[in-house]
Design an enzyme around this catalytic site. Structure first.
Site, PDB file in Angstrom:
ATOM      1  N   ASP A 213       0.792  -1.610  -0.149  1.00  0.00           N
ATOM      2  CA  ASP A 213       0.380   0.403   0.071  1.00  0.00           C
ATOM      3  C   ASP A 213       1.043   0.761  -0.051  1.00  0.00           C
ATOM      4  O   ASP A 213       2.161   1.393   0.534  1.00  0.00           O
ATOM      5  CB  ASP A 213      -0.283   0.063   0.978  1.00  0.00           C
ATOM      6  CG  ASP A 213      -2.319  -0.646   1.043  1.00  0.00           C
ATOM      7  OD1 ASP A 213      -3.012  -0.585   0.238  1.00  0.00           O
ATOM      8  OD2 ASP A 213      -2.993  -1.214   2.174  1.00  0.00           O
TER       9      ASP A 213
ATOM     10  N   GLU B 209       0.901  15.731  10.854  1.00  0.00           N
ATOM     11  CA  GLU B 209       0.176  17.258   9.676  1.00  0.00           C
ATOM     12  C   GLU B 209       0.362  18.042  10.496  1.00  0.00           C
ATOM     13  O   GLU B 209       0.087  19.292   9.745  1.00  0.00           O
ATOM     14  CB  GLU B 209      -1.289  16.067   8.816  1.00  0.00           C
ATOM     15  CG  GLU B 209      -1.081  15.328   8.158  1.00  0.00           C
ATOM     16  CD  GLU B 209      -1.281  13.991   8.650  1.00  0.00           C
ATOM     17  OE1 GLU B 209      -1.350  13.913   9.885  1.00  0.00           O
ATOM     18  OE2 GLU B 209      -1.928  13.113   7.655  1.00  0.00           O
TER      19      GLU B 209
ATOM     20  N   THR C 225     -12.402  13.841  15.893  1.00  0.00           N
ATOM     21  CA  THR C 225     -12.649  12.344  16.916  1.00  0.00           C
ATOM     22  C   THR C 225     -13.522  12.051  16.259  1.00  0.00           C
ATOM     23  O   THR C 225     -13.683  12.643  15.094  1.00  0.00           O
ATOM     24  CB  THR C 225     -14.450  13.267  17.878  1.00  0.00           C
ATOM     25  OG1 THR C 225     -14.984  14.179  16.545  1.00  0.00           O
ATOM     26  CG2 THR C 225     -13.456  13.775  18.955  1.00  0.00           C
ATOM     27  N   ALA C 226     -13.392  11.057  15.815  1.00  0.00           N
ATOM     28  CA  ALA C 226     -13.998  10.661  14.798  1.00  0.00           C
ATOM     29  C   ALA C 226     -15.280   9.923  14.135  1.00  0.00           C
ATOM     30  O   ALA C 226     -15.400  10.467  13.420  1.00  0.00           O
ATOM     31  CB  ALA C 226     -13.789   8.460  15.613  1.00  0.00           C
TER      32      ALA C 226
ATOM     33  N   THR D 263     -16.323  13.216  14.126  1.00  0.00           N
ATOM     34  CA  THR D 263     -16.737  15.174  13.591  1.00  0.00           C
ATOM     35  C   THR D 263     -15.699  14.808  13.083  1.00  0.00           C
ATOM     36  O   THR D 263     -16.116  15.396  10.984  1.00  0.00           O
ATOM     37  CB  THR D 263     -16.294  16.000  14.435  1.00  0.00           C
ATOM     38  OG1 THR D 263     -14.726  15.852  14.504  1.00  0.00           O
ATOM     39  CG2 THR D 263     -17.079  15.836  15.635  1.00  0.00           C
TER      40      THR D 263
ATOM     41  N   MET E  74     -12.934  16.072  12.116  1.00  0.00           N
ATOM     42  CA  MET E  74     -12.627  17.344  11.862  1.00  0.00           C
ATOM     43  C   MET E  74     -11.758  17.900  12.879  1.00  0.00           C
ATOM     44  O   MET E  74     -12.421  17.308  14.388  1.00  0.00           O
ATOM     45  CB  MET E  74     -12.944  18.663  11.618  1.00  0.00           C
ATOM     46  CG  MET E  74     -14.811  18.663  11.635  1.00  0.00           C
ATOM     47  SD  MET E  74     -15.597  19.395  10.756  1.00  0.00           S
ATOM     48  CE  MET E  74     -16.799  19.613  11.073  1.00  0.00           C
TER      49      MET E  74
END
Lengths: 679, 559, 192
Positions: A308, A349, A377-378, A380, A382
């Site tokens: 990958d 990032e 958070t998983a 939202t 963002m």
């Protein structure tokens, strides 16, 4: 990533040696010996020699010194072989024990439904596949399983050595949990997938324990060859008295026994299972759990490696490359918004965004007191920051931002996002109070040193194929930069599977690694499928290895371990066979000297006497097993190179070495025996 | 040793190398079915025999057909010998051959061994020589080539179930290859002086007035196939040393070429059919290295002269027209291949020189080897070699893209194991039994060499002899025949099984991780494996036989 | 196995006819037509009588003839039962035989120089070797010349004329065919 490297275990740990010595004697049990035909034959011959020597002793014992010593060394040959296996097992067990310690002794809370109601306490060892258990903060996960409800952070350091907790949630590609890991926050319901004794740990422990170890295909083939050679030598030795009778020579049976044992490949026979166990052990120390030895061996044969892109070839994290403001926003404004939203973002990032913004516009640190950071958070998908005065800055994937603002993204924004995506980058939209400001271009960064690794693979004859969801143009760009041989762009699970089949049709062996549920078919199809420990249970079941560190480049190490395994066996087989030449020159003149004094000409080592010659040969034969234990455990050195180069080197070292070493060794032992007056 | 002798070896090698691609290409076309200039004859034979040439056989069917065919062939030959007194074409009125001798001879010719416990001119009539021996000379040779062709197909096919049709391979070998070569070759023989007549003998009155009965017969037609088919069973007792079988130095040279030509050519056929001629050259190189080394060793050792006679040139058992160089080269060639015809008496070679033919045989008849059997015998060693080499480079061993796994190794081990078991086992029985001891003529270690040679020659289907051993006793007739059957069929059948097994496999394309099997390194390794397997198996008996005899003779001890 | 019998049996029959009868008979026919002399055994006639074959040696014991090599057949040069001695170089029997032949030859040829060449004291492989080496011929020249009362030089010329050349001028040994040489002797210097 804090990778926990192979634990260093000194080659001869004192505790292991003590245990191994006891085990070597325990392994004299015929039921244990019979697993190794060569050593079993040696033991039978030793019994015969013992009986004959005892009989000679009872009959007066004249000239019994040398036969008795030969008998003792015959037994030592068996013991040394047992010892080699025991040492390897001991090291494997030490490794396994450290894994086993992580297994939960604690009780599990079994529940009847997804909601986690009415927990009942049962011992973890009683859990069966299909049981549901509930784990809350601080609990140890009682067995391998899938998260079926909830989301939690889990500390897997006990198994992987990775200190940062990871997120485990139901439904997604990160649903698998491993027994022995600890829930640090939240609450999950886990469906147990393995019966007692069938967990990965159990399988791995079995692989490093000689008694339960299944022989690999090549090991079986080699065993057949070795048994064939043993049979040839059996014929040679058994018929020798008849052939010698013509000259009137009478050869003591004990001497024939010594000749037989020195000729048969006891060196490789004695070390074979140690090599196998040590290979598995090495794998465990690389934090890879294999389901079978066959898989490890197959890894050495890999022709094609599917990798990958993300996380393997490129850094999983991307780096901010540029700010692309929408019309009406200055680049500086966008940069500042991105900067503020990322200040608390500890991901690579986020850090790279801060660094880029600082670099370009020399932004000063704002007053933290006014800022309230909103973590990723998983749910939202963002992250961002709430500024004083009710302003909010958010950054995230384009669709996530669009979902938040409930507004259709403008055409400009869509175009910008697509452009970035097409160039191989990841677009990150920044919005201030529901108004998109622009896009941060996150670029793939090729992992440092990956080019060299691919060159290494190429030298080993392995073709690398990059798998990516990117479009062909981007994929080509990254493929060229990374130096892979080929790529599969816009990959879907079906395309992956098809590619693997295509290669296999052409007779190639394919390895791949994957984590998602949709990787499961491909992992199952691949000859070597390495599932990431972070992946789904489905993926882990489909693959034949699990990498506890979830490091896809680990495949290279796995391949090397597989090759080393075969090379060690091949090298020691060659060594073993080459040794026979010197042994013949020691023993044959010794056996026939009485009837044909002319054969002294063949005694090119000038050994003192026939008796010392035979004794020296059998002693050398036993000692060489011990001397080679470290090599068997460490494995023959493997430097990636073309097959011809490897062969030339190994032939020189183990073929020529095997020819010369015993001449020196036997001569030295003969000198020692003569000096000590043993024969 | 002199320059002429060395030049002879070089010339011989050059001729073989030049011929190899020619014959190899011809046979590749033949066994790929791309040749049919005798189509009408071929088709008529199939129709007559109820053979469907299009129906290929699984390896088991192929092996069954082979066994059935040879059992019948041996039976018919046995019958011919037992009944020869009542059959025509028996001008010298030879009587029926004794049962044990007939049994031995029938097995001997059906297995391409052509061991002779009889003197041809004094035992067999023309009918047995022609319709019995010559036929088996053709058929046992054709069978060897057929098996080789089947094995080559096994390696060149992928995911296939069948390996060819035995009857077709056999028929085509005879029709297209052996018969045309023999027809042309026989005339060359006659031109050089080999008789070809139905008369049994001529009678002469010598210059000193004595009566000399000169045995004659259809010698040329049998002698050419004797060599081309690596059979080795001569028309006369003295075999290719007899001036009628081998009248000139030139013909002697041509015989050596004939002996090696098909075996060497098959390596090239192999290379062509598996799609890489370099593979064939590598096999030939390995064989060639062993052959040339043997030739030089034999020549050098024999050229030393007899130490017991102050180094007098050892012309005992040699013909003046060949001299020492051509005698030793012929002996090396005839034993490296499983031919076994002799132009000099091996029994009278100096011990070390005599050891060269013995070792050639003991290595398993893979140095060129018998037609067909040499190639497939060598392929067995190749499997062992690539297995060990494969392990040493860290890959599951493969040869020509075929993975070599436990099944192939098991079969290869069986094929390698059978011959030493027969040689050492039966030899040991002969030494300790009275019936065996009775046949050993020579005292001391030389007698052991004679015995070892006999069983080695039989089990490896060579057929040459240290002729001092009296093999024409019930004991040796039976035990040697057993050795021949084991050596022929218990190697051919595992080899066919290997062919079936590899034919069914997929083909792995080569990569940098694949060990190349056309390199010099491979050749060296293959030679090493052949020498090591043979050396380790026979070192003790060789030490007790020729080695000790050499050491004794050098020290002036006689037996 | 049974169903294999029919093709096996019929193919065996066809092959027997083809290779066992048709082939040898065809070769015989062709050989007799093309090379009749060789096909019949290269027989040599003198005065209408067959005196031998050019390819088969014969025994010579009289001093006026060149002698052939020792033959291990019984009787020597038995062309109906070929064979060698099969004695090992380490055999006492061989060494003794060679020594006694040396003694015998040197007694018969007291004028010959040095010991006789190897081929004169060692038996051939077939027992029918028609040739001797030029050295072996030379070794006997003195005796034959004396017996025939001719100058050795003349005799040497005759031997040279009967010595074959090497193949391509370089390969193989040179030999002298004893029967042909002796026939030439008889033709030129007939014994009375």
């Amino acid at each position: 990533m804090s990778v926990h490297r192979p634990q260093s275990l000194s080659l001869f740990d004192r505790a292991i040696l003590g245990q191994a010595t006891r085990d070597a004697i325990r392994k004299l049990d015929p039921r244990s010996l019979v697993r190794n035909p060569i050593i079993f034959a040696t033991a039978l011959v030793s019994v015969l020699a013992t009986v004959l020597t005892v009989r000679q002793g009872l009959a007066g014992g004249h000239g019994i010194g040398v036969p008795a010593q030969i008998t003792v060394w015959l037994w030592f040959t068996v013991l040394f072989a047992n010892f080699a296996e025991a040492v390897a097992e001991g090291r494997g067990k030490a490794q396994a024990d450290s894994l086993r310690r992580t297994k939960s002794e604690a009780a599990a809370r079994k529940v009847s439904g997804m909601d986690g109601a009415d927990p009942t306490q049962i011992p973890a060892a009683m859990l069966k596949a299909g049981d549901l258990v509930i784990c809350e903060t601080g609990d140890i996960v009682p067995g391998d399983g899938d998260v079926v409800a909830g989301i939690a952070t889990v500390d897997e350091s006990a198994i992987t050595g990775e200190s940062a907790p990871v997120i485990r949630e139901s439904g997604g590609d990160r649903s698998a949990v491993t027994g022995g890991t600890r829930v640090v926050s939240d609450r999950i319901v886990v469906r147990i997938t393995a019966n007692p004794g069938e967990t990965f740990l159990d399988r791995m422990i079995a692989l490093v324990e000689g008694a339960k170890r299944q022989k690999t295909p090549n090991e079986i083939a080699l065993s057949i060859l070795l048994v064939g050679m043993t049979l040839i030598f059996l014929i040679v030795v058994a018929t020798l008295p008849a052939w010698a009778s013509r000259s009137g020579a009478r050869i003591p049976v004990v001497f024939l026994a010594a000749l037989f044992i020195t000729l048969i490949p006891t060196t490789i026979g004695g070390l074979m299972s140690a090599i196998g166990i040590a290979g598995m052990d090495r794998l465990v120390r690389f934090n890879v759990i294999a389901k079978s030895g066959r898989a490890v061996e197959a890894a050495g044969d890999i022709d094609v490696l599917l990798l990958d892109k993300t996380g393997t070839i490129t850094l999983g994290a991307r780096q901010a490359a540029e700010f692309l403001p929408l019309a009406g926003t200055s680049e500086r404004d966008l940069a500042e918004a991105a900067f503020l939203s990322s200040l608390a973002d500890e991901t690579p990032e986020g850090k790279s965004i801060v660094a880029l913004a600082r670099n370009r516009f020399r932004l000063a640190d704002p007053d933290h007191a006014e800022l309230r950071f909103v973590p990723f958070t998983a749910q939202t998908r963002m992250s961002g920051v709430d500024l004083g005065g009710g302003h909010q800055i958010r950054k995230g994937a384009a669709d996530a931002i669009a979902a938040r603002t409930d507004a259709h993204p403008g055409r400009d924004l869509t175009g910008m996002v697509e452009r970035v995506a097409k160039s191989g980058g990841t677009p990150l939209v920044v919005a201030r109070d529901d108004r998109p400001l622009g896009v941060i271009h996150l670029k793939d960064i090729i992992k440092p040193g990956i080019r060299e690794r691919f060159a290494t693979l190429r030298a080993m004859g392995i073709r690398t194929v990059m798998i990516t969801g990117d479009n062909p143009l981007t994929a080509a760009a990254i493929a060229a930069e990374a130096g892979v041989d080929d790529y599969l762009a816009e990959a879907t699970p079906e395309k992956k599977l098809e590619l693997i089949r295509e290669y296999q049709q052409g007779g190639r062996l394919v390895a791949m690694c994957g984590d998602g549920s949709n990787d499961a078919p491909a992992l199952a199809q691949a000859d070597v499928g390495v599932a990431m420990n972070t992946g789904t249970q489905a993926a882990r079941e489909a693959g034949n290895m699990v990498d506890l560190e979830s490091d896809p480049t680990k495949l290279i190490e796995i391949v090397m371990i597989g090759k080393q395994l075969l090379m060690s066996r091949g090298a020691l087989t060659t060594f073993s066979i080459a040794n026979d030449v010197a042994k013949y020159f020691a023993i044959i003149p010794a056996l026939f000297l009485a009837s044909y004094p002319q054969l002294q000409a063949l005694n090119i080592m000038h050994l003192t006497s026939p008796r010392s010659a035979i004794l020296s040969a059998i002693i050398f034969n036993a000692l060489v097993i011990v001397a080679l234990i470290p090599l068997a455990l460490k494995g023959v050195e493997y430097k990636p190179a073309a097959a011809e180069v490897l062969l030339k080197r190994n032939l020189l070292v183990y073929g020529l070495g095997g020819l010369v070493v015993p001449f020196l060794g036997i001569k030295l032992i003969d000198m020692a025996i003569t000096a000590l007056g043993l024969a | 040793m002199n320059a002429r002798g060395i030049l002879l070896i070089i010339l011989f090698v050059a001729v073989i190398v030049a011929l190899t691609p020619v014959l190899g290409g011809y046979m590749a076309r033949l066994y790929e079915g791309r040749m049919n200039w005798l189509g009408p004859v071929e088709r008529r034979i199939y129709r007559l025999c109820g053979i469907d040439p299009a129906r290929e056989q699984h390896w088991t069917g192929y092996a069954m057909a082979l066994l059935a065919f040879h059992m019948l062939g041996a039976l018919v030959l046995y019958g011919l010998m037992r009944l020869q007194a009542h059959l025509p074409f028996n001008p010298a009125h030879h009587v029926a051959v004794a049962p044990a001798l007939a049994f031995n001879t029938a097995i001997s010719f059906a297995t391409n061994t052509d061991w002779q416990n009889y003197g041809g001119e004094s035992t067999l009539g023309n009918l047995v020589q022609m319709a019995g021996l010559t036929v088996q000379n053709f058929l046992s040779a054709a069978t060897g080539i057929a098996v080789a062709a089947a094995v080559i197909r096994g390696f060149s096919r992928r995911s296939a179930r069948t390996i060819g049709n035995f009857y077709v391979d056999l028929t085509r070998s005879v029709l297209y290859l052996l018969l045309p070569l023999c027809l042309a070759g026989a005339l060359v023989l006659v031109w050089q002086g080999v008789p070809q007549t139905l008369a049994a003998s001529a009678t002469a009155t010598t210059l000193e007035g004595a009566r000399q009965v000169i045995a004659l017969g259809p010698v040329a037609s049998q002698t050419i196939i004797e060599h081309l088919g690596t059979n080795g069973g001569g028309f006369f007792n003295a075999n290719a040393a007899h001036p009628f079988e081998n009248p000139t130095w030139l013909l002697n040279f041509l015989y050596m070429v004939a002996i090696v030509a098909i075996g060497a050519g098959l390596t090239n056929t192999f290379g062509r059919m598996v799609g890489d001629t370099r593979q064939g050259w590598a096999l030939l190189a390995a064989m060639g290295v062993l052959l040339v080394a043997g030739a030089f060793a034999c020549y050098w050792a024999e050229a030393q002269g007899n130490p017991a006679l102050h180094g007098l040139a050892n012309m005992e058992g040699k013909e003046a027209r060949f001299g020492i160089a051509a005698s030793t080269l012929f002996s090396t060639v005839t034993t490296a291949t499983s031919c076994g015809s002799v132009n000099a008496m091996l029994d009278s070679f100096l011990p070390l020189a005599g050891m060269v033919p013995l070792v050639n045989i003991l290595l398993g008849e893979v140095v060129i080897g018998g037609v067909g059997s040499g190639l497939y015998g060598m392929l067995v060693f190749v499997l062992i070699t690539v297995f060990i080499a494969g392990l040493m480079v860290g890959r599951t061993p493969e040869y020509l893209g075929k993975k070599i796994e436990a099944r192939e190794i098991k079969l290869a081990v069986i094929a390698i194991l059978v011959v030493p078991a027969a040689v050492l086992g039966l030899g040991a029985v002969a030494i300790v039994t009275g019936a065996g001891q009775a046949g050993i003529a020579a005292p001391g270690p030389h007698g052991l060499t004679e015995l070892l040679y006999a069983f080695a020659s039989a089990a490896n289907n060579n057929g040459s002899a240290f002729a001092g051993l009296n093999g024409n006793t019930p004991f040796y007739n039976v035990t040697l025949a057993v050795a021949m059957v084991f050596g022929r069929f218990f190697t051919a059948i595992p080899v066919l099984a290997i062919a079936g097994s590899v034919a069914a496999k997929k083909m792995v394309p080569p990569s940098a991780g694949t060990f190349p099997t056309h390199s010099w390194l491979f050749v060296v390794l293959l030679v090493g494996i052949v020498l090591v397997v043979g050396g380790l198996t026979y070192f003790p008996v060789l030490a007790l036989g020729p080695v000790v005899e050499h050491l004794a003779l050098s020290a002036g001890t006689l037996f | 196995m049974l169903k294999e019998l029919r093709p096996a049996l019929s193919l065996l029959a066809v092959m027997t006819v083809l290779t066992g009868l048709a082939y040898p008979l065809a070769v015989t026919g062709l050989a007799q037509a093309l090379f009749p002399r060789q096909a019949d055994g290269s027989l040599i006639e003198r005065g209408g009588h067959v005196v031998g074959s050019a390819l088969i040696g014969q025994s010579f014991t009289r001093p006026q003839y060149f002698w052939s090599r020792p033959s291990a057949t019984t009787p020597p040069y038995n062309a109906a039962a070929s064979g060698g001695s099969n004695l090992a170089p380490s055999a006492k029997a061989l060494v003794n035989a060679v020594k006694s032949r040396e003694k015998m030859l040197m007694a018969a040829d007291p004028d010959a120089e040095g010991p006789p060449p190897a081929d004169l004291v060692m038996s051939s492989a077939s027992g029918l070797d028609p040739d001797i080496s030029p050295a072996a011929a030379e070794w006997q020249v003195a005796r034959v010349a004396a017996a025939r009362r001719i100058p050795p030089r003349t005799l040497r010329r005759l031997v040279a004329a009967h010595t074959t050349g090497r193949f391509l001028g370089v390969l193989g040994p040179r030999v002298v065919n004893v029967l042909k040489l002796n026939l030439a002797l008889d033709a030129r210097w007939p014994m009375r």
